[in-house]
Write an enzyme that holds these catalytic residues in place. Sequence first.
Site, short mmCIF file in Angstrom:
data_model
loop_
_atom_site.label_atom_id
_atom_site.label_comp_id
_atom_site.label_asym_id
_atom_site.label_seq_id
_atom_site.Cartn_x
_atom_site.Cartn_y
_atom_site.Cartn_z
CD GLU A 98 -2.85 1.38 0.41
OE1 GLU A 98 -2.41 1.59 -0.72
OE2 GLU A 98 -4.06 1.47 0.72
CG ASP A 99 -0.88 4.81 -1.51
OD1 ASP A 99 -1.53 4.22 -0.60
OD2 ASP A 99 -1.41 5.59 -2.32
CG ASP A 102 -4.86 9.16 6.37
OD1 ASP A 102 -4.30 9.67 7.34
OD2 ASP A 102 -5.73 9.77 5.70
CG PHE A 151 -2.99 15.52 1.16
CD1 PHE A 151 -3.92 14.57 1.55
CD2 PHE A 151 -2.67 15.64 -0.18
CE1 PHE A 151 -4.54 13.75 0.61
CE2 PHE A 151 -3.29 14.83 -1.13
CZ PHE A 151 -4.22 13.88 -0.74
NE ARG A 164 -3.06 8.26 -9.46
CZ ARG A 164 -3.61 7.88 -8.29
NH1 ARG A 164 -2.83 7.50 -7.30
NH2 ARG A 164 -4.92 7.90 -8.13
P1 IMP Z 1 -7.07 5.10 4.84
O1 IMP Z 1 -8.18 4.13 4.57
O2 IMP Z 1 -7.58 6.37 5.47
O3 IMP Z 1 -5.92 4.51 5.58
O4 IMP Z 1 -6.65 5.60 3.43
C1 IMP Z 1 -5.55 5.18 2.77
C2 IMP Z 1 -5.62 5.72 1.37
O5 IMP Z 1 -5.94 7.11 1.37
C3 IMP Z 1 -4.28 5.61 0.70
O6 IMP Z 1 -4.17 4.40 -0.01
C4 IMP Z 1 -4.28 6.80 -0.23
O7 IMP Z 1 -4.89 6.45 -1.45
C5 IMP Z 1 -5.14 7.82 0.46
N1 IMP Z 1 -4.33 8.81 1.21
C6 IMP Z 1 -4.22 8.95 2.54
N2 IMP Z 1 -3.39 9.95 2.87
C7 IMP Z 1 -2.96 10.46 1.71
C8 IMP Z 1 -2.05 11.53 1.37
O8 IMP Z 1 -1.44 12.22 2.22
N3 IMP Z 1 -1.86 11.75 0.05
C9 IMP Z 1 -2.48 11.03 -0.92
N4 IMP Z 1 -3.32 10.02 -0.66
C10 IMP Z 1 -3.57 9.74 0.65
MG MG Z 2 -4.55 4.14 -2.05
#
Ligand code: IMP
Ligand code: MG
Length: 177
Positions: A98-99, A102, A151, A164
């Site tokens: 995963e990237d 969050d 962010f 990207r």
């Molecule tokens: P989560 O479900 O809130 O953990 O969301 C994770 C996903 O939100 C990641 O796979 C990203 O696609 C997106 N995301 C969360 N934070 C960022 C950020 O700082 N920049 C870009 N995408 C983010």
């Molecule tokens: Mg993502």
Amino acid sequence: MNNPTLRVMISDAEIDKRIHELGEKITEDYKDGDLVLVGILKGAFIFVADLARAINRPVRLDFMGISSYGKGKTTSGEVKVTKDLDASIEGANVIIVEDIVDTGVTLSYLIGQLHNRKPRSIRIAALLDKPDRRLRPVQVSYTGFTIPDEFVVGYGLDYAEDYRGLKDICILSDGAT
Ligand code: IMP
Ligand code: MG
């Protein structure tokens, strides 16, 4: 965003170095059995490509498409599978790639889904971790960098599908704020 500004948080050289460390660790940890890297689209597409090449043993690659963000900067809280795996993961060692973690909503949902398919093991590799915003606990076995609540874009990560392709991970902010 009125006046977007980009500031480098993590340079491409730092990313490269860290991914090689993660690759060595994964190579040591998985001596036998099938290893499947499951890249989460779209954000992890560059990370999974680099990580696969930093692992010094055979890997299989598969992808899942997940959307939970809509077009803004905050999660909608709703996880939608937009593309499923092509192949079975039964009996395989799986690393979800995963990237960024969050809130943890996406990954906790995904782990639940993939557990049902009876893999031998599941771990998570995340390039970035923003622990300040966690709503659901997730255990990340391979973390690239732990970052503050900013962010970020680049190296696969987007804001409304832009940025990207940037080589570095950059903080995106509204110049007015
Ligand atoms: P989560 O479900 O809130 O953990 O969301 C994770 C996903 O939100 C990641 O796979 C990203 O696609 C997106 N995301 C969360 N934070 C960022 C950020 O700082 N920049 C870009 N995408 C983010
Ligand atoms: Mg993502």
